[in-house]
Write an enzyme that holds these catalytic residues in place. Sequence first.
Site, short mmCIF file in Angstrom:
data_model
loop_
_atom_site.label_atom_id
_atom_site.label_comp_id
_atom_site.label_asym_id
_atom_site.label_seq_id
_atom_site.Cartn_x
_atom_site.Cartn_y
_atom_site.Cartn_z
N LYS A 161 0.87 -1.15 -0.16
CA LYS A 161 0.31 0.22 0.51
C LYS A 161 0.60 1.21 -0.37
O LYS A 161 1.85 1.53 0.85
CB LYS A 161 -1.10 0.28 1.12
CG LYS A 161 -1.50 0.81 2.05
CD LYS A 161 -2.65 0.88 2.57
CE LYS A 161 -2.57 2.37 3.93
NZ LYS A 161 -3.59 2.05 4.77
N LYS A 163 1.44 5.59 0.73
CA LYS A 163 0.31 6.89 0.57
C LYS A 163 -0.31 7.74 -0.16
O LYS A 163 1.61 7.89 -1.09
CB LYS A 163 1.07 7.92 2.03
CG LYS A 163 0.77 6.53 3.30
CD LYS A 163 -0.52 6.46 3.84
CE LYS A 163 -0.69 5.77 5.07
NZ LYS A 163 -2.18 5.72 5.65
O1 SMG Z 1 0.58 0.23 11.51
O2 SMG Z 1 0.79 -0.51 9.37
C1 SMG Z 1 1.15 0.00 10.11
C2 SMG Z 1 0.29 1.75 9.10
C3 SMG Z 1 -1.10 1.58 8.28
O3 SMG Z 1 -0.90 2.82 6.79
C4 SMG Z 1 -1.16 2.97 7.91
N1 SMG Z 1 -2.37 2.83 8.61
O4 SMG Z 1 -4.62 5.97 7.55
O5 SMG Z 1 -4.46 2.90 7.20
C5 SMG Z 1 -4.02 4.48 7.68
C6 SMG Z 1 -2.61 4.26 8.09
C7 SMG Z 1 -2.62 5.08 9.99
C8 SMG Z 1 -1.64 5.72 10.60
S1 SMG Z 1 -1.23 7.05 9.91
C9 SMG Z 1 0.36 7.41 11.40
MG MG Z 2 -6.17 4.58 5.71
#
Ligand code: SMG
Ligand code: MG
Length: 370
Positions: A161, A163
């Site tokens: 995934k 961002k």
């Molecule tokens: O725990 O691997 C993890 C993080 C996964 O991207 C992740 N979390 O929006 O899904 C999301 C984010 C929220 C936390 S961002 C600090």
């Molecule tokens: Mg998310």
Amino acid sequence: MKIERLTFIRIRMPLVAPFETSFGVTSDRDCILVAIDSDGLTGYGECVAEKDPGYSYETTGTAWHVLKDFIAPALLGQELADAADYQRRVESIRGHPLAKAGVEMALWDLLGKREGRSLKDLLGGVRSRVEVGVSVGLQVSPQALVERVASYLEDGYRRIKIKIKPGRDVLDAAAVRKAFAEIRLQVDANSAYTLDAAGALAPLDELALLLIEQPLAEDDLWDHSRLQGRLRTPLCLDESILSARHARAAIEMGACRIINIKAGRVGGLSQAVAIHDLCRKAGMPVWCGGMLETGIGRASNLALASLPGFTLPGDISASDSYYTQDVTLERFTLNPDSTIDVPTAPGLGVSVDAGQLARVSLDRLELVPE
Ligand code: SMG
Ligand code: MG
């Protein structure tokens, strides 16, 4: 279970590498651990609120306040039967699901330890290992992103995934897709777009993504339903789903085709299971989201993700991807098939490393009945 003592411990753990999303950069993870003592046993939980109100309005500061001034007084000295009983006692506290969920996790750990059963068993989990992926933060350039993804693929992750945010979306995703034609790839915007600005996401439909996570505002199911009508790629909601009611509304409105379940965001594991059950009946696939958890919250996520409706890989990576040292003695490692084993010992199935916990603690509050 008589609640004999509640302990809240605010900790700060340095991340292996800074994690950048559309709302900011996290270099250290601040969170609150919860310990509940009852009958010679201690149950642990993790409140996933972060230092800043970027992902959620809740922060470690607001959670500390709600835990200390509202949740603790409702529980101290009381006999609690189970999670449903707990939810009834905190029902009158509006909002603050992350704070509520931290305590519920500790109750489940305690319940499992009392009964000698794993959280997976208590929740009705059916898998002994769960498929996982990795969430890659924004990098300095598409090239740097491709390199980062390459190294995770080498580690054995089979679902990536990335961002995204306005200006850093299609080019980033296209660079990863060009470098790795076959991988399971998805993107997460963390609410960074408006419906108008989301027009920029149309080219993502050509990249064979598994899903686009939370493009629009958290309080906007309606615009998500309009956007879903314009995209072939399934939308997945994260921040927007705070309860089973939201999940039902999203399903009925066609606001998404996939839901990311986080026990923290929905107020506890019992609520997460309820959303799982509802989605399963409706034929809506779900997967387990992550909040950069310590070994405590990670164990809880693995148990939750072992339920039958979790058919897509979760954001539950190996401990190494986040922390060089964790607060649990156990560390979670990636199996060659991109899975992680679900703990089998009673409760969460992890034990706290007291020395490490002391080293990362910033604040500690112990409360007993008056
Ligand atoms: O725990 O691997 C993890 C993080 C996964 O991207 C992740 N979390 O929006 O899904 C999301 C984010 C929220 C936390 S961002 C600090
Ligand atoms: Mg998310």
